[in-house]
Motif scaffolding. Structure first.
Motif, PDB file in Angstrom:
ATOM      1  N   GLY A   1       0.778  -1.209   0.044  1.00  0.00           N
ATOM      2  CA  GLY A   1      -0.186  -0.020  -0.094  1.00  0.00           C
ATOM      3  C   GLY A   1       0.626   1.288   0.009  1.00  0.00           C
ATOM      4  O   GLY A   1       0.289   2.301   0.392  1.00  0.00           O
ATOM      5  N   VAL A   2       2.183   1.020  -0.371  1.00  0.00           N
ATOM      6  CA  VAL A   2       3.067   2.433  -0.377  1.00  0.00           C
ATOM      7  C   VAL A   2       3.833   2.236  -1.415  1.00  0.00           C
ATOM      8  O   VAL A   2       4.145   1.407  -1.970  1.00  0.00           O
ATOM      9  CB  VAL A   2       3.998   2.349   0.894  1.00  0.00           C
ATOM     10  N   ALA A   3       3.918   3.793  -2.035  1.00  0.00           N
ATOM     11  CA  ALA A   3       4.872   3.942  -3.225  1.00  0.00           C
ATOM     12  C   ALA A   3       6.248   4.559  -2.556  1.00  0.00           C
ATOM     13  O   ALA A   3       5.940   5.670  -1.555  1.00  0.00           O
ATOM     14  CB  ALA A   3       4.209   4.846  -4.269  1.00  0.00           C
ATOM     15  N   VAL A   4       7.377   4.542  -3.100  1.00  0.00           N
ATOM     16  CA  VAL A   4       8.526   4.908  -2.347  1.00  0.00           C
ATOM     17  C   VAL A   4       9.379   5.664  -3.483  1.00  0.00           C
ATOM     18  O   VAL A   4       9.511   4.899  -4.356  1.00  0.00           O
ATOM     19  CB  VAL A   4       9.297   3.991  -1.425  1.00  0.00           C
ATOM     20  N   CYS A   5       9.937   6.694  -3.388  1.00  0.00           N
ATOM     21  CA  CYS A   5      10.898   7.241  -4.030  1.00  0.00           C
ATOM     22  C   CYS A   5      12.005   7.774  -3.096  1.00  0.00           C
ATOM     23  O   CYS A   5      11.771   8.745  -2.299  1.00  0.00           O
ATOM     24  CB  CYS A   5      10.355   8.307  -4.972  1.00  0.00           C
TER      25      CYS A   5
ATOM     26  N   GLU B   1       7.939   1.615   9.717  1.00  0.00           N
ATOM     27  CA  GLU B   1       7.378   0.711   9.481  1.00  0.00           C
ATOM     28  C   GLU B   1       5.790   0.942   8.841  1.00  0.00           C
ATOM     29  O   GLU B   1       5.060   1.619   9.498  1.00  0.00           O
ATOM     30  CB  GLU B   1       7.128  -0.511  10.558  1.00  0.00           C
ATOM     31  N   PHE B   2       5.686   0.299   7.613  1.00  0.00           N
ATOM     32  CA  PHE B   2       4.334   0.773   7.033  1.00  0.00           C
ATOM     33  C   PHE B   2       3.438  -0.496   6.719  1.00  0.00           C
ATOM     34  O   PHE B   2       4.124  -1.462   6.426  1.00  0.00           O
ATOM     35  CB  PHE B   2       4.520   1.363   5.383  1.00  0.00           C
ATOM     36  N   ARG B   3       2.032  -0.380   7.100  1.00  0.00           N
ATOM     37  CA  ARG B   3       1.277  -1.636   7.241  1.00  0.00           C
ATOM     38  C   ARG B   3       0.196  -1.269   6.670  1.00  0.00           C
ATOM     39  O   ARG B   3      -0.469   0.018   7.265  1.00  0.00           O
ATOM     40  CB  ARG B   3       1.203  -2.327   8.526  1.00  0.00           C
TER      41      ARG B   3
ATOM     42  N   ARG C   1      -8.906   0.492   6.160  1.00  0.00           N
ATOM     43  CA  ARG C   1      -9.299   1.302   5.237  1.00  0.00           C
ATOM     44  C   ARG C   1      -8.770   1.289   4.043  1.00  0.00           C
ATOM     45  O   ARG C   1      -7.625   1.084   3.929  1.00  0.00           O
ATOM     46  CB  ARG C   1      -9.150   2.660   6.087  1.00  0.00           C
ATOM     47  N   PRO C   2      -9.567   1.746   2.929  1.00  0.00           N
ATOM     48  CA  PRO C   2      -9.039   1.569   1.568  1.00  0.00           C
ATOM     49  C   PRO C   2      -7.854   2.379   1.513  1.00  0.00           C
ATOM     50  O   PRO C   2      -7.883   3.619   1.905  1.00  0.00           O
ATOM     51  CB  PRO C   2     -10.258   2.039   0.811  1.00  0.00           C
ATOM     52  N   ALA C   3      -6.817   1.902   0.960  1.00  0.00           N
ATOM     53  CA  ALA C   3      -5.657   2.690   0.664  1.00  0.00           C
ATOM     54  C   ALA C   3      -5.224   3.493   2.021  1.00  0.00           C
ATOM     55  O   ALA C   3      -4.112   4.224   1.667  1.00  0.00           O
ATOM     56  CB  ALA C   3      -5.786   3.780  -0.346  1.00  0.00           C
ATOM     57  N   ALA C   4      -5.410   3.365   3.016  1.00  0.00           N
ATOM     58  CA  ALA C   4      -4.914   3.852   4.205  1.00  0.00           C
ATOM     59  C   ALA C   4      -3.615   2.911   4.581  1.00  0.00           C
ATOM     60  O   ALA C   4      -3.676   1.626   4.691  1.00  0.00           O
ATOM     61  CB  ALA C   4      -5.945   4.173   5.356  1.00  0.00           C
TER      62      ALA C   4
ATOM     63  N   CYS D   1      -1.025   4.521  -1.236  1.00  0.00           N
ATOM     64  CA  CYS D   1      -1.854   4.225  -2.573  1.00  0.00           C
ATOM     65  C   CYS D   1      -2.348   2.974  -2.245  1.00  0.00           C
ATOM     66  O   CYS D   1      -2.044   1.972  -1.445  1.00  0.00           O
ATOM     67  CB  CYS D   1      -0.642   4.327  -3.697  1.00  0.00           C
ATOM     68  N   PRO D   2      -3.375   2.693  -3.477  1.00  0.00           N
ATOM     69  CA  PRO D   2      -4.100   1.589  -3.270  1.00  0.00           C
ATOM     70  C   PRO D   2      -3.168   0.193  -3.270  1.00  0.00           C
ATOM     71  O   PRO D   2      -2.121   0.262  -4.051  1.00  0.00           O
ATOM     72  CB  PRO D   2      -4.991   1.469  -4.579  1.00  0.00           C
ATOM     73  N   ALA D   3      -3.437  -0.683  -2.577  1.00  0.00           N
ATOM     74  CA  ALA D   3      -2.577  -2.100  -2.338  1.00  0.00           C
ATOM     75  C   ALA D   3      -2.702  -2.719  -3.742  1.00  0.00           C
ATOM     76  O   ALA D   3      -3.552  -3.024  -4.289  1.00  0.00           O
ATOM     77  CB  ALA D   3      -3.196  -2.852  -1.369  1.00  0.00           C
TER      78      ALA D   3
END
Length: 383
Positions: free
Chosen positions: A128-132, A220-222, A226-229, A345-347
């Motif tokens: 559910g995350v985008a990283v740059c 840490e991201f999980r 909730r949608p896209a949260a 972002c959406p998983a």
């Protein structure tokens, strides 16, 4: 910056000869202090490059000759011998300064190549995350720092580390590589962020000197129901707080509730929690970004980066952050810069990871790069 330090040291070396010349004139022709003028050249050789040291050496010879002319003894043999000694000493000091600068340049280049190999800019989307993540090398006058970042795709979610080793040069690069390796080992085997950082700290402490430390921030991201949260957990060890950029609210720094020491000094971080709603972003950074100054000495406004961070495409937002930073500093960075932009972002299934070269792979990159915040939230200083 180093250019300003060189200018100050040049003036110091030049003006150091003035009291010596004045003292020589006061004592009269019977006593000579000309030999002491060599101190000016030696001072220049310790900090300045060959051409600047040569300029100081020439200045010393001219100053000594001027004193001799004033006292009417320029034609005397002992005066000429002293002038010759000053000239020869200046020539050797100039050669020595040039050799030192050349050697320092080789070490800096070696450090830069090693650091670039460790800190590859990268972009990817996972769960559910985008990283740059981006790394921008400082100006040639700046020393290579110990900036670092790393990622680990674990059963607890995506974990990342961003940090900065105290010091510079090859030793800082070596320690940053070790910190990345220790973090990745611990991220896959420890249940939560405090345990990850504790294990990293214990292994890293054996490699650090008495005054060394590594500021670090782990996240840490999980995904949530909730949608896209995305739920974010943070553990800060003396590093700059991340900048939370909600889509519909003002940006804010997520300062830790209880500051703790950096890695290497047995930190006990308190875990923070935050939620990234759809479209929310978070900016992680090192002090090369947070303490970047304009030519007038003004520090960068972190909240002012919101516009750059809000570009529709995450890669374009990262480009905009770099451009804004270079505009603020007039292109003269005093320190390397590393930062990571994260967006909820959406998983979706794990996508390709794109590095700086455009090559693609099917795994999350091992590491990436750089080096801090305003007075009331200032982390541990590395100086």
């Amino acid at each position: 910056m180093r250019l300003d330090r060189d200018r100050r040291w040049l003036l110091f070396a030049l003006f150091s000869g003035v009291p010596i010349a004045v003292g020589d004139l006061v004592l009269g022709a019977g006593h000579s202090l000309a030999g002491l003028l060599l101190i000016c050249t030696l001072l220049a050789a310790t900090r300045l490059d060959g051409p600047l040291t040569g300029s100081v050496a020439l200045y010393v010879v001219v100053l000594a000759a001027g004193v001799a002319v004033w006292e009417g003894g320029l034609g005397e043999r002992d005066v000429q011998v002293r002038l010759a000694v000053l000239a020869l000493g200046g020539a050797y000091a100039t050669w020595s300064a040039a050799q030192r600068v050349s050697h320092e340049g080789e070490l800096t280049e070696t450090s830069s190549v090693a650091q670039r190999a460790i800190l590859q800019p990268t972009s990817f989307r996972l769960g559910g995350v985008a990283v740059c993540a981006r790394y921008h090398s400082a100006s040639p006058q700046a020393l290579i720092g110990g900036d670092l970042y790393a990622f680990a795709h674990t059963s607890a979610g995506l974990r990342l580390l961003i940090g900065d080793v105290r010091g510079s040069g090859l030793e800082a690069v070596r320690l940053s590589a070790a910190a990345i390796g220790f973090f990745r080992d611990s991220a896959y085997t420890r249940p939560d962020l405090p345990a990850v950082l504790d294990a990293t700290d214990r292994r890293l402490a054996a490699m650090l000197g008495a005054e060394d430390f590594v500021t670090a921030l782990a996240a840490e991201f999980r995904t949530t129901d909730r949608p896209a949260a995305t739920r974010v957990r943070l553990a800060n060890c003396g590093h700059h707080p991340p900048l939370h950029l909600p889509a519909d609210a003002p940006p804010r720094l997520l300062a830790p509730p209880e500051p703790t020491t950096p890695l290497g000094l047995h930190p006990m971080p308190v875990v923070q929690e935050a939620v990234l709603a759809p479209g929310d972003r978070m900016l992680f950074y090192t002090d090369g970004l947070a303490e970047a100054r304009s030519p007038q000495g003004d520090m960068v406004d972190l909240a002012g980066l919101r516009s750059a961070c809000s570009r529709a495409v995450l890669d374009e937002a990262a480009d905009a952050v770099e451009e804004a930073l270079l505009r603020h500093t007039d292109g003269a960075l005093a320190d390397d810069v590393a930062f990571i932009l994260v967006e909820s972002c959406p998983a979706v299934p794990s996508q390709d990871v794109r590095g700086a070269s455009g090559a693609r792979s099917r795994s999350v990159p091992a590491a990436g790069a750089a080096s801090a915040s305003h007075d009331r939230l200032r982390p541990y200083r590395k100086e």
